[in-house]
Write an enzyme that holds these catalytic residues in place. Structure first.
Site, PDB file in Angstrom:
ATOM      1  N   ASP A  66       0.834  -1.201   0.000  1.00 30.84           N
ATOM      2  CA  ASP A  66       0.000   0.000   0.000  1.00 30.84           C
ATOM      3  C   ASP A  66       0.871   1.254   0.000  1.00 30.84           C
ATOM      4  O   ASP A  66       1.937   1.286   0.617  1.00 30.84           O
ATOM      5  CB  ASP A  66      -0.856  -0.038   1.277  1.00 30.84           C
ATOM      6  CG  ASP A  66      -1.855   1.086   1.359  1.00 30.84           C
ATOM      7  OD1 ASP A  66      -2.754   1.137   0.514  1.00 30.84           O
ATOM      8  OD2 ASP A  66      -1.727   1.930   2.279  1.00 30.84           O
ATOM      9  N   GLU A  83       1.482  -0.374  -4.993  1.00 29.21           N
ATOM     10  CA  GLU A  83       0.556   0.697  -5.354  1.00 29.21           C
ATOM     11  C   GLU A  83       1.347   2.001  -5.441  1.00 29.21           C
ATOM     12  O   GLU A  83       1.666   2.606  -4.434  1.00 29.21           O
ATOM     13  CB  GLU A  83      -0.543   0.839  -4.302  1.00 29.21           C
ATOM     14  CG  GLU A  83      -1.539   1.941  -4.629  1.00 29.21           C
ATOM     15  CD  GLU A  83      -2.292   2.502  -3.413  1.00 29.21           C
ATOM     16  OE1 GLU A  83      -3.397   3.004  -3.601  1.00 29.21           O
ATOM     17  OE2 GLU A  83      -1.753   2.465  -2.286  1.00 29.21           O
TER      18      GLU A  83
END
Ligand code: CA
Ligand code: CA
Length: 498
Positions: A212, A249
């Site tokens: 993330d 990401e």
């Protein structure tokens, strides 16, 4: 509207090209009637994931956290009790692996929850041993930043420095005050993170991580430090598990994304998502293939081996059907494009049944509709669905019996991709000749096989002359007709030719 699939038979293309299914456990399948989806519920639905043709699952965060979304962790070596026990999760892994389904979990290391024990210690005093686990500054040294509005693709936070109400010291939290950023300049923090990685790979047995907020480890003005960090992270994880899968990401354009490749061998292609929407909504045929070719060539220049994780939507985007004007024909075409392009496609749970949803985020993460409500014992009820209800979305069980349903469309397409090497891993080429403006055309090539793919994104029928050598259709969507080299494409129709 008729679809035909010619090839069948299993192949294993993951991680280079197989489909990964993104699951929000909370909303997926509730096995014990408490209203919240859980690991045992996922176990019950692993055969469904196989039926769909996905080869891996990415779980949105499963660790302990005070929020429903769990992107702010309070214990990195736990699973959230709402979802079940660690034993349940290990059983899930075992059952998934029996079916050849890989498991990738969300790993959120840029920040913790402000309830994390490290942060509770850190804010106690300047000389606390955990002080430097986070980023602190005295108010007068950051005066220029206190009210600075920062809006990025992945955050509309207006300030990054937060006042814990303890005097003149402020802490840094890129996304919001509830998620203080960890201080990666502190080697102790890096060691903690590597140990957490080891725990999940070695003791629990997951196959990899979705990383993330990967570009926020260090602030935006330190991209090189970010690239270096991920190289170190990758090396540490590969020492533990040589075939560990890491997908990052990095929410940005290709120039910013590509330099992360040496550390994060798979990266989400957000350009693909936005360009796909633009192309379909503006009926601009060649926009996406040209963009995609550009991206792949650019990546290739950085490293010859990378995984292009393509997405048509995810848990941060409005539901794809909403993004496409709720037009079923355009929606089916979007997945036809995704699944006939190169890359490793990610499929967000519920897209295969045409779930709906607009922001706020809770409403793009609504419960999956397994069956009509009165028979749907596994449907999660932690939230009252506003968009995906029996009135607006046809539940899976009903769709299974309809050959023209979204579900059967996805299933057929994934099966075709899984059984057609050129479609899974073939190179992407553009044709030299030009076609009508609404036509998306490209070929996929592997060894002696070449497939030609045409999509008419427009609402008017078009007729075109196709290049020589393509004679047989292996997939059709909508109204198409091939006579010799003349191809007629009805509105929002697609065809794959061999
Ligand atoms: Ca439950
Ligand atoms: Ca950070």
């Amino acid at each position: 509207m008729e679809e035909e699939v010619a090839f069948k038979g299993p192949q294993n293309y993951w991680p280079q090209a197989g489909v990964t299914y993104e699951i929000f456990v909370q909303s997926f399948y509730d096995s014990n009637g408490d209203g919240i989806g859980d690991f045992n519920g996922v176990i019950e639905k692993l055969d469904y994931v196989s039926e769909l043709g996905a080869e891996a699952i990415w779980f949105m965060p499963i660790m302990e956290s005070p929020t429903y979304h769990k992107y702010d962790v309070t214990d990195y070596k736990s699973v959230h009790p709402d979802y079940g026990s660690m034993e349940d999760f290990k059983r899930l892994l075992e059952e998934a692996h029996k079916r050849d389904i890989k498991i990738v979990i969300d790993m959120i290391i840029n920040h913790t929850s402000n309830q994390h024990p490290w942060f509770l210690e850190s804010k106690k005093s300047r000389d606390n041993p955990y002080r430097d686990y986070y980023v602190w500054a005295q108010k007068d040294t950051i005066a220029d930043f206190l009210d600075k509005k920062v809006i990025t693709l992945d955050s509309d936070n207006i300030r990054q420095w937060h006042d814990p109400g303890l005097g003149e010291d402020y802490y840094y939290g890129f996304f919001w005050g509830g998620m203080p950023d960890l201080n990666f300049d502190n080697p102790k923090v890096r060691e903690e993170i590597y140990e957490i990685g080891r725990f999940w790979l070695e003791e629990v047995g997951v196959d990899g991580f979705r990383l993330d907020a990967a570009k926020h480890i260090f602030p935006d003005d330190r991209p090189l430090d970010n690239h270096e960090f991920w190289k170190e992270f990758r090396a540490k994880m590969e020492e533990i598990k040589p075939d560990v899968y890491l997908v990052g990401e990095v929410y940005d354009k290709k120039e910013v994304v590509a330099p992360y490749l040496p550390g994060l061998p798979a990266l989400f292609n957000f350009d693909f998502h936005y360009t796909l929407l633009d192309a379909l909504n503006n009926q601009d045929g060649m926009l996406l293939p040209k963009k995609q070719k550009e991206i792949l060539d650019f990546y290739q220049g950085i490293t010859p081996s990378f995984i292009d994780a393509t997405i048509s939507s995810n848990h941060d985007q409005p539901r794809l059907l909403n993004e496409l004007g709720s037009d079923p024909a355009v929606y089916k075409q979007a997945s036809t494009v995704l699944l006939t392009m190169p890359g490793a496609p990610y499929l967000y749970y519920g897209e295969e049944i045409g779930m709906l949803g607009l922001k706020p985020d809770e409403n793009i993460r609504e419960p999956f509709l397994w069956d009509v409500e009165e028979k749907d014992t596994g449907r999660a009820t932690w939230i009252d669905a506003e968009y995906s209800t029996d009135e607006t979305v046809t539940p899976l069980e009903v769709q299974k019996n309809d050959p023209n349903s979204y579900f059967n469309h996805y299933k057929n397409l994934i099966a075709l991709r899984n059984s057609t090497p050129a479609l899974a891993i073939g190179d992407l080429e553009l044709f030299e000749q030009s076609f009508p403006e609404s036509v998306m055309a490209y070929s996929r090539n592997l060894e002696n096989t070449s497939l030609a793919i045409f999509h008419n994104l427009g609402k008017e029928e078009v007729v075109l002359n196709i290049p020589e050598g393509y004679v047989e259709s292996i997939f059709k969507l909508g109204n198409t007709k091939l006579e010799g080299s003349s191809l007629t494409l009805g509105p929002n129709s697609s065809i794959v030719l061999n």
